[in-house]
Design a protein around this motif. Structure first.
Motif, PDB file in Angstrom:
ATOM      1  N   MET A   1       0.842  -1.179   0.000  1.00 29.21           N
ATOM      2  CA  MET A   1       0.000   0.000   0.000  1.00 29.21           C
ATOM      3  C   MET A   1       0.890   1.248   0.000  1.00 29.21           C
ATOM      4  SD  MET A   1      -2.798   1.091   2.823  1.00 29.21           S
ATOM      5  CE  MET A   1      -2.260   2.511   3.716  1.00 29.21           C
ATOM      6  N   ASN A   2       0.590   2.187  -0.851  1.00 29.65           N
ATOM      7  CA  ASN A   2       1.322   3.453  -0.885  1.00 29.65           C
ATOM      8  C   ASN A   2       0.547   4.513  -0.119  1.00 29.65           C
ATOM      9  OD1 ASN A   2       3.379   2.416  -2.433  1.00 29.65           O
ATOM     10  ND2 ASN A   2       2.359   2.894  -4.356  1.00 29.65           N
ATOM     11  N   ASN A   3       1.030   4.847   1.051  1.00 29.74           N
ATOM     12  CA  ASN A   3       0.408   5.876   1.873  1.00 29.74           C
ATOM     13  C   ASN A   3       0.840   7.239   1.335  1.00 29.74           C
ATOM     14  OD1 ASN A   3      -0.174   7.789   3.875  1.00 29.74           O
ATOM     15  ND2 ASN A   3       0.092   6.298   5.513  1.00 29.74           N
ATOM     16  N   PRO A   4      -0.084   8.079   0.890  1.00 24.00           N
ATOM     17  CA  PRO A   4       0.288   9.376   0.315  1.00 24.00           C
ATOM     18  C   PRO A   4       0.916  10.345   1.314  1.00 24.00           C
ATOM     19  CG  PRO A   4      -2.094   9.226   0.544  1.00 24.00           C
ATOM     20  CD  PRO A   4      -1.532   7.877   0.896  1.00 24.00           C
ATOM     21  N   LEU A   5       0.814  10.047   2.604  1.00 26.82           N
ATOM     22  CA  LEU A   5       1.432  10.913   3.603  1.00 26.82           C
ATOM     23  C   LEU A   5       2.927  10.660   3.750  1.00 26.82           C
ATOM     24  CD1 LEU A   5      -1.293  10.775   6.397  1.00 26.82           C
ATOM     25  CD2 LEU A   5      -0.917  12.569   4.691  1.00 26.82           C
ATOM     26  N   LEU A   6       3.379   9.484   3.307  1.00 26.17           N
ATOM     27  CA  LEU A   6       4.776   9.108   3.489  1.00 26.17           C
ATOM     28  C   LEU A   6       5.655   9.598   2.341  1.00 26.17           C
ATOM     29  CD1 LEU A   6       4.349   5.446   4.784  1.00 26.17           C
ATOM     30  CD2 LEU A   6       4.941   7.486   6.120  1.00 26.17           C
ATOM     31  N   MET A   7       6.887   9.959   2.698  1.00 29.09           N
ATOM     32  CA  MET A   7       7.881  10.307   1.686  1.00 29.09           C
ATOM     33  C   MET A   7       8.483   9.027   1.119  1.00 29.09           C
ATOM     34  SD  MET A   7      10.020  13.347   3.540  1.00 29.09           S
ATOM     35  CE  MET A   7      10.121  12.431   5.086  1.00 29.09           C
ATOM     36  N   THR A   8       8.792   9.066  -0.163  1.00 26.15           N
ATOM     37  CA  THR A   8       9.527   7.994  -0.822  1.00 26.15           C
ATOM     38  C   THR A   8      10.613   8.663  -1.678  1.00 26.15           C
ATOM     39  OG1 THR A   8       8.266   7.946  -2.889  1.00 26.15           O
ATOM     40  CG2 THR A   8       7.378   6.649  -1.031  1.00 26.15           C
ATOM     41  N   PRO A   9      11.586   7.886  -2.117  1.00 22.83           N
ATOM     42  CA  PRO A   9      12.591   8.469  -3.013  1.00 22.83           C
ATOM     43  C   PRO A   9      12.000   8.971  -4.337  1.00 22.83           C
ATOM     44  CG  PRO A   9      13.444   6.474  -2.021  1.00 22.83           C
ATOM     45  CD  PRO A   9      11.981   6.549  -1.654  1.00 22.83           C
ATOM     46  N   LEU A  10      10.816   8.501  -4.688  1.00 22.02           N
ATOM     47  CA  LEU A  10      10.205   8.900  -5.958  1.00 22.02           C
ATOM     48  C   LEU A  10       9.292  10.112  -5.853  1.00 22.02           C
ATOM     49  CD1 LEU A  10       9.370   5.370  -7.381  1.00 22.02           C
ATOM     50  CD2 LEU A  10      11.319   6.841  -7.939  1.00 22.02           C
ATOM     51  N   ASN A  11       8.883  10.481  -4.624  1.00 15.70           N
ATOM     52  CA  ASN A  11       7.958  11.612  -4.504  1.00 15.70           C
ATOM     53  C   ASN A  11       8.559  12.808  -3.767  1.00 15.70           C
ATOM     54  OD1 ASN A  11       7.773  11.101  -1.723  1.00 15.70           O
ATOM     55  ND2 ASN A  11       5.674  10.329  -1.804  1.00 15.70           N
ATOM     56  N   THR A  12       9.843  12.719  -3.401  1.00 13.64           N
ATOM     57  CA  THR A  12      10.456  13.733  -2.542  1.00 13.64           C
ATOM     58  C   THR A  12      11.722  14.298  -3.158  1.00 13.64           C
ATOM     59  OG1 THR A  12       9.661  12.484  -0.619  1.00 13.64           O
ATOM     60  CG2 THR A  12      11.340  14.155  -0.204  1.00 13.64           C
ATOM     61  N   ALA A  13      11.956  15.578  -2.919  1.00 16.06           N
ATOM     62  CA  ALA A  13      13.244  16.219  -3.204  1.00 16.06           C
ATOM     63  C   ALA A  13      13.735  16.845  -1.905  1.00 16.06           C
ATOM     64  CB  ALA A  13      13.111  17.288  -4.287  1.00 16.06           C
ATOM     65  N   LEU A  14      15.036  16.800  -1.684  1.00 15.29           N
ATOM     66  CA  LEU A  14      15.660  17.416  -0.516  1.00 15.29           C
ATOM     67  C   LEU A  14      16.185  18.788  -0.909  1.00 15.29           C
ATOM     68  CD1 LEU A  14      16.908  17.441   2.355  1.00 15.29           C
ATOM     69  CD2 LEU A  14      18.863  16.172   1.382  1.00 15.29           C
ATOM     70  N   LEU A  15      15.834  19.791  -0.138  1.00 14.72           N
ATOM     71  CA  LEU A  15      16.291  21.160  -0.363  1.00 14.72           C
ATOM     72  C   LEU A  15      17.130  21.600   0.835  1.00 14.72           C
ATOM     73  CD1 LEU A  15      16.386  23.964  -1.680  1.00 14.72           C
ATOM     74  CD2 LEU A  15      14.071  24.367  -0.788  1.00 14.72           C
ATOM     75  N   VAL A  16      18.396  21.947   0.569  1.00 17.53           N
ATOM     76  CA  VAL A  16      19.308  22.417   1.607  1.00 17.53           C
ATOM     77  C   VAL A  16      19.538  23.910   1.388  1.00 17.53           C
ATOM     78  CG1 VAL A  16      21.596  22.183   2.631  1.00 17.53           C
ATOM     79  CG2 VAL A  16      20.392  20.149   1.781  1.00 17.53           C
ATOM     80  N   ILE A  17      19.155  24.707   2.383  1.00 20.51           N
ATOM     81  CA  ILE A  17      19.144  26.159   2.248  1.00 20.51           C
ATOM     82  C   ILE A  17      20.302  26.805   3.011  1.00 20.51           C
ATOM     83  CG2 ILE A  17      17.807  28.260   2.727  1.00 20.51           C
ATOM     84  CD1 ILE A  17      15.261  26.563   2.421  1.00 20.51           C
ATOM     85  N   ASP A  18      21.197  27.452   2.275  1.00 21.33           N
ATOM     86  CA  ASP A  18      22.155  28.443   2.805  1.00 21.33           C
ATOM     87  C   ASP A  18      23.058  27.955   3.937  1.00 21.33           C
ATOM     88  OD1 ASP A  18      20.674  29.940   1.014  1.00 21.33           O
ATOM     89  OD2 ASP A  18      19.645  31.084   2.548  1.00 21.33           O
TER      90      ASP A  18
END
Length: 185
Positions: A1-18
């Motif tokens: 089951m794919n829970n839409p609340l969970l992050m996966t490598p396919l639905n997430t990007a990591l943003l590192v700020i400053d």
């Protein structure tokens, strides 16, 4: 089951700020913030999560600290506090509904970016142990404001295991090593 609340490598990007040389040393708990951000970047590399980052006025604040810069590639410069304008093309190309944020300062660039991303329709998650401000109260109030505006709070370890999802894989073994690292003193 794919829970839409969970992050996966396919639905997430990591943003590192400053996470920059001249700003980071003045950040409360800068050691753990840097350590957790590095672990997030290593986890993203293991699990092929795309990484974005920014630098605020590098002429004045210096470049991203080498430990992180070597894991991130070329970073756009910005003068606006929000990172959204300088990353809009990259975000559109990635087509990731979830943006996970680490960086500094919580009450300035992180907060303005997070609120702009929420307004643009992204599911924004904030890694509370990988962000910082010079003063604890600024971070504390920024976290409250962002959470009340729809940003989800999480931690580095929770992110790493959520991205991984299952034990017993070669990736899980690498993620487990990141989780077992000793924090800076």
């Amino acid at each position: 089951m794919n829970n839409p609340l969970l992050m996966t490598p396919l639905n997430t990007a990591l943003l590192v700020i400053d996470m920059q040389e001249k700003l980071l040393p003045s950040i409360d708990t800068c050691g753990p913030v840097l350590w957790n951000t590095r672990r997030l970047l290593d986890g993203a590399a293991i699990l092929k999560v795309p990484v974005l980052g920014t630098e605020q006025y590098p002429k004045g604040l210096g470049s991203t600290v080498p430990e992180l810069a070597e894991r991130m590639g070329t970073l756009p410069e910005k003068l606006e506090f929000s990172s959204c304008a300088c990353l809009s093309d990259q975000l559109a190309k990635l087509q990731r509904p979830k943006i996970l944020i680490a960086g500094i300062e919580a009450h300035v660039c992180v907060q303005q970016t997070a609120l702009d991303l929420v307004a643009l329709g992204y599911d924004v998650l904030l890694v509370v142990d990988a962000i910082g401000s010079r003063f604890r109260q600024d971070k504390r109030i920024a976290l409250r404001r962002m959470e009340s505006s729809g940003v989800t709070l999480t931690t580095t370890e929770a992110v790493l295991f959520e991205w991984c999802r299952v034990a017993g894989t070669p990736e899980f073994k690498q993620i487990s090593q990141l989780v077992r690292e000793n924090p800076p003193t």
